[in-house]
Scaffold this active site. Structure first.
Site, PDB file in Angstrom:
ATOM      1  N   CYS B 395      69.022  27.260  60.461  1.00 49.13           N
ATOM      2  CA  CYS B 395      68.873  27.961  59.183  1.00 49.13           C
ATOM      3  C   CYS B 395      70.219  28.295  58.565  1.00 49.13           C
ATOM      4  O   CYS B 395      70.626  27.696  57.581  1.00 49.13           O
ATOM      5  CB  CYS B 395      68.039  29.234  59.362  1.00 49.13           C
ATOM      6  SG  CYS B 395      67.728  30.072  57.801  1.00 49.13           S
ATOM      7  N   ASP B 396      70.941  29.217  59.174  1.00 50.74           N
ATOM      8  CA  ASP B 396      72.203  29.670  58.585  1.00 50.74           C
ATOM      9  C   ASP B 396      73.212  28.534  58.402  1.00 50.74           C
ATOM     10  O   ASP B 396      73.937  28.503  57.413  1.00 50.74           O
ATOM     11  CB  ASP B 396      72.840  30.749  59.473  1.00 50.74           C
ATOM     12  CG  ASP B 396      72.070  32.052  59.389  1.00 50.74           C
ATOM     13  OD1 ASP B 396      71.390  32.259  58.368  1.00 50.74           O
ATOM     14  OD2 ASP B 396      72.138  32.837  60.341  1.00 50.74           O
ATOM     15  N   VAL B 397      73.222  27.587  59.344  1.00 52.86           N
ATOM     16  CA  VAL B 397      74.268  26.564  59.301  1.00 52.86           C
ATOM     17  C   VAL B 397      74.053  25.546  58.185  1.00 52.86           C
ATOM     18  O   VAL B 397      74.923  24.719  57.929  1.00 52.86           O
ATOM     19  CB  VAL B 397      74.409  25.828  60.654  1.00 52.86           C
ATOM     20  CG1 VAL B 397      74.825  26.799  61.745  1.00 52.86           C
ATOM     21  CG2 VAL B 397      73.133  25.098  61.030  1.00 52.86           C
ATOM     22  N   SER B 436      71.705  35.666  60.407  1.00 51.18           N
ATOM     23  CA  SER B 436      72.559  36.397  59.480  1.00 51.18           C
ATOM     24  C   SER B 436      71.742  37.340  58.605  1.00 51.18           C
ATOM     25  O   SER B 436      72.278  38.268  58.020  1.00 51.18           O
ATOM     26  CB  SER B 436      73.293  35.414  58.570  1.00 51.18           C
ATOM     27  OG  SER B 436      72.373  34.811  57.688  1.00 51.18           O
TER      28      SER B 436
END
Lengths: 96, 470
Positions: B395-397, B436
């Protein structure tokens, strides 16, 4: 060994180590870290010396030997296990 | 002559051996050899120490060595690849504890006659080792799930930690100057508490940084104990470990656009000031969706046709893949796509796992060839020419908000540019933000298809759908 020589030795290790370790690719960073766990077990050397000193506290130095040995043996073994995984596909060429 | 050979030449030769072993860690083909060389050098060093210090006939020595070896083997042999971060964290702790214990055992030898240098190094090794120990246990506990992964915060925390740090420095100086064991005991207690408090307030997503840092500290503790007890090999090899840990720490910090101080302080990145160029290319992120105006929004019904038509496919694995143990499913999908003549690569973000290189190990375990794994810097420009990206538990990456939005915890974090690809299939558990806490703007993009659910089910479903059209 004089303290100054020891210092020079440590600085040399830091510089050489930086060059060598910075070249390890991200692919192998996990095995690098577990290998470093094994190397940090180098305390085993001083722990064995402590064990041989009559004035030192035996249970403490024994505990140090146990933990440092666990690092050395566990660190090298788990690194070996992981590195074999990286070798597997290339070597045996198991058909897909 | 003899003392010179054993005190200097042998350590120097063995250190070179360790360095050569590390040199061989450059490539997977030679790495096994490198690891074995390291193990051989260590065995020699230990055998020599056993002989030199005359502990060969000492039952305590053998009891401790056998116990330690059994403990190490038990831990290393059973550990699964997903648990590698907690094993490394635990061993970091062991390393720190061993260094502290050696010094503690030698305290009776520390007379005022030993001089301030001995006292100061002993105090430093004790404090670094103790803090590493308590901090690592907390980190390992969080990773293993024994402790809540959330950062623990309370008011006055910063003040408390700063106060404790200052007190620690004072105690360190006092131990060096006043040379009373009492100061060392106080310092040890304080360091244990400090490590504990510091690790408690670090969140799960920051673990790659924290583990690397503790790895470094365990080496530094060993190096200082080597200095304190005049062992060149311990000092030198400990330094190597310290350097390696620092290199990885810096790498992880860069991959998350964070600095070490902020991570240890438990701040979200938004709290720290950042140079203006962080959001430098906001236009690029929206480009793909704007220029693809010719196509209607994609949905799940397009998946078979998309996969069939695709020539180049990029897989983006995240920690979610590891959590649902979908590695084998991903490998099967890759095999199916490759069998149909498509080019398949895996794009790995440096912090995709819970520690440096974690994702590589997870995928290598199920037989994904190392030649298929590409690091962010090498692969990022290829997204624009990629037909389909399959993101699994990531997700965040891949969150474009990292480059478009300002002031979020991931702002300025380098991301995999999945948004540039012609189509993206996201196989994540749910719509919730990643670690995050920042919502993923990619999910709203018209050329993105979301398949919510356990990747262990959704990824095989992709493979089935692909098989149905080939």
């Amino acid at each position: 060994m004089p303290t100054l020589v020891l210092f020079v030795f440590v600085v040399a290790c830091a510089l050489l180590g930086y060059r060598v370790i910075a070249a390890v690719p991200p692919l192998l960073h996990t095995p690098l870290m577990s290998g470093m766990n094994a190397l940090s077990g180098i305390t085993l050397l001083v722990a064995l010396r402590a064990l041989s000193h009559e004035s030192s506290v035996t249970p403490l130095s024994m505990a140090a030997v146990v933990l440092a040995t666990a690092n050395v043996v566990g660190g090298f073994w788990v690194t070996e296990r992981m590195l074999r995984m990286f070798q597997r596909p290339g070597k045996e060429e198991e058909g897909r | 002559m003899m003392p010179w050979t054993t005190d200097f030449l042998l350590p120097a030769v063995l250190t070179l051996g360790f360095l050569q072993g590390l040199r061989w860690m450059r490539s997977p083909e030679t790495a096994v050899r490198g690891n074995r060389l390291g193990a051989g050098c260590m065995a020699l060093a230990v055998a020599f120490a056993v002989w030199r210090h005359g502990v060969f006939w000492l039952p305590q020595a053998w009891t401790a060595l056998v116990l330690g070896a059994a403990l190490g083997l038990a831990l290393a042999h059973r550990v699964k690849t997903i648990q590698m971060p907690q094993l490394v964290a635990l061993l970091n702790g062991f390393g720190g504890a061993a260094s502290a214990l050696v010094i503690a055992a030698m305290i009776p030898d520390l007379t005022p006659a030993a001089g301030p240098w001995s006292w100061l190094t002993a105090a430093a090794a004790l404090s670094v080792g103790s803090a590493t120990f308590s901090g690592s246990l907390v980190a390992a506990g969080k990773l293993q799930g024994y402790l809540a992964g959330r950062p623990l915060r309370f008011t006055g925390q910063n003040l408390l930690l700063r106060g404790l740090g200052a007190l620690g420095l004072f105690l360190l100086a006092a131990a060096g100057v006043l040379q009373q064991p009492g100061w060392l005991f106080a310092l040890t207690a304080l360091a244990l508490l400090y490590g504990l408090l510091l690790a408690m307030r670090v969140g799960g997503a920051d673990m790659p940084v924290v583990i690397s840092f503790l790895n470094s500290l365990s080496g530094i503790a060993a190096a200082i104990s080597g200095l304190a007890l005049q062992s060149p090999l311990a000092a030198g090899v400990g330094t190597l470990v310290g350097v390696a840990g620092l290199i990885l720490t810096r790498l992880m910090c860069r991959a998350m656009n964070r600095n070490l101080a902020a991570v240890l302080a438990g701040f979200a990145t938004a709290d720290q000031e950042r140079p203006g160029e962080a959001g430098g290319e906001p236009a690029a992120a929206t480009r793909a969706s704007d220029s693809d105006s010719d196509s209607a929004p994609l949905d799940a019904s397009h998946i078979p046709a998309l996969l069939q038509a695709a020539r180049r496919v990029l897989i983006v694995p995240g920690y979610g893949m590891a959590l649902s143990q979908a590695q084998q499913a991903v490998k099967n999908l890759m095999d199916a796509l490759e069998a149909a003549g498509k080019e398949v690569k895996v794009a790995v973000h440096p912090v995709a796992g819970r520690m440096p290189g974690h994702m590589h190990v997870l995928l290598a375990e199920v037989g994904v060839g190392v030649d298929k794994l590409y690091d962010m810097a090498k692969i990022n420009h290829e997204f624009a020419e990629t037909d389909v990206v399959v993101a699994v538990g990531a997700c965040d990456v891949i969150n474009p908000a990292a480059t478009t939005a300002k002031g979020t915890p991931i702002s300025g974090m380098p991301i995999l540019r999945a948004v540039d690809a012609r189509a993206v299939i996201v196989c994540n558990l749910d719509e919730q933000p990643g670690y995050s806490g920042v919502a993923n703007t990619l999910y709203q993009d018209p050329h993105v298809i979301t398949c919510w659910g356990d990747a262990a089910q959704t990824v095989p479903e992709l493979t089935r759908q692909f098989a149905s059209v080939t």
